[in-house]
Design an enzyme around this catalytic site. Structure first.
Site, short mmCIF file in Angstrom:
data_model
loop_
_atom_site.label_atom_id
_atom_site.label_comp_id
_atom_site.label_asym_id
_atom_site.label_seq_id
_atom_site.Cartn_x
_atom_site.Cartn_y
_atom_site.Cartn_z
CB CYS A 121 -0.85 -0.04 1.26
SG CYS A 121 -1.98 1.38 1.31
CB CYS A 159 -1.21 4.44 8.04
SG CYS A 159 -2.46 4.96 6.65
CB CYS A 214 -0.66 0.24 8.25
SG CYS A 214 -1.24 -1.02 7.14
CB CYS A 222 -18.49 -4.25 5.43
SG CYS A 222 -17.77 -2.73 5.70
CB CYS A 228 -18.31 0.55 8.67
SG CYS A 228 -17.28 -0.30 9.96
#
Length: 324
Positions: free
Chosen positions: A47, A51, A54, A123, A183
């Protein structure tokens, strides 16, 4: 001002706050029910976001092996296993900054359709979404979209610099405009202050509509990330924030999420009493460990709770009320 009221609630004696949250919970939700959710990483690692917490970021040397997007049949198989084990909601996460409008996005849409055909809530969390992508997910049958705000607007840049807090809010707007349920929650233990935690809840509670579910995560410090040395927040602080989430967003499922593995049964029970009525269920949460299914089912039985396993809409006895 909502923040000031949240601060007043937070500063109450612990048992008074929990008692107040319990009363709100009893007005809005069945008291003997907990939703079981399974989370699957459908594409891991590589990714581009930075962050600091992460394991999947290319900026962090965590040793996580990146994978290609899973095929649809494997996701259906995993969803079937989760349903047979008792889950009613299947969540799929991909380590992307944002999905592209390509064959892989079509593949995700197919995954959503397969999960819905099994009778489960579906989700996904795919990063930032535009309006068209949100609508296509809705048309495929998606129940809700996860996009956590993580922390307060003021502290956000201390954790992530490759996208802004407003980028997060824009995605949530796109999700809501597509009539998907939101969410969204946050992470405790990033180095933020109590004020940051309360501001995070203020932002979430002022979303219109309010989130359908609010995951409260307890940081799992991962070796190779800038936050590897952070100490996890204690159970009482976790419970305070859950209580405030229940009071300020009464119609949401409040999900006791990451970092639950080393919480005692007594601590988890206190969180349930304060308003948590959903958990991530299964031995893996994307790249971190979780409580085993046997342990969860044992605790649920001890407490006289029952698992909500069907894909019905959230049961709200009345419209969300403002914090008083």
């Amino acid at each position: 001002m909502l923040y000031q009221r949240l601060r007043e609630l937070y500063d109450q004696p612990f048992l008074d706050l929990v008692s107040q949250a319990r009363q709100v919970h009893e007005r809005h939700w069945p008291t003997d029910e907990i939703q079981l959710c399974t989370l699957l990483s459908i594409k891991t690692g590589a990714c581009p976001e930075d962050c600091k917490y992460c394991s999947q970021s290319v900026h962090n040397e965590t040793g996580i092996e990146s994978t290609d997007l899973m095929d649809v049949e494997e996701v259906r198989r995993q969803a079937r296993i989760a349903k047979d084990a008792g889950s009613g909601r299947f969540c799929m996460g991909a380590g992307w900054r944002e999905p592209r409008d390509d064959a892989e996005f079509e593949q995700v849409l197919a995954m959503v359709r397969e999960v819905r055909e099994l009778g489960m809530e579906a989700c996904v969390t795919l990063g930032m979404l535009n309006q068209d992508q949100a609508q296509r997910l809705k048309d495929a049958g998606l129940t809700s979209y996860n996009h956590n705000i993580d922390t307060s607007p003021e502290y956000y840049d201390s954790v992530i610099t490759t996208r802004t807090f407003e980028d997060r809010i824009e995605t949530l707007r796109n999700v809501s405009q597509a009539d998907l349920k939101v969410c969204s929650g946050g992470i405790l233990g990033l180095g933020e202050s109590i004020d940051d935690r309360l501001r995070m809840l203020e932002v979430l509670s002022e979303l219109d509509p309010q989130p359908e579910s609010v995951p409260i995560n307890r940081l799992v410090p991962i070796e190779g990330t800038p936050l590897e040395g952070n100490q996890p927040v204690d159970a009482f602080e976790m419970c305070r924030i859950i209580a405030l989430a229940r009071i300020s967003i009464p119609g949401a499922r409040v999900r006791l999420s990451a970092g639950r593995e080393d919480l005692s049964e007594e601590a988890q029970t206190l969180c349930f009493f304060a308003g948590a009525n959903s958990i991530f269920y299964g031995e893996r949460l994307l790249t971190t460990g979780n409580v085993t299914e046997d342990r969860d089912l044992s605790l649920i039985e001890k407490l006289g709770l029952k698992a909500q396993t069907d894909a019905r809409e959230a049961q709200r006895e009345s419209d969300p009320e403002p914090v008083q």
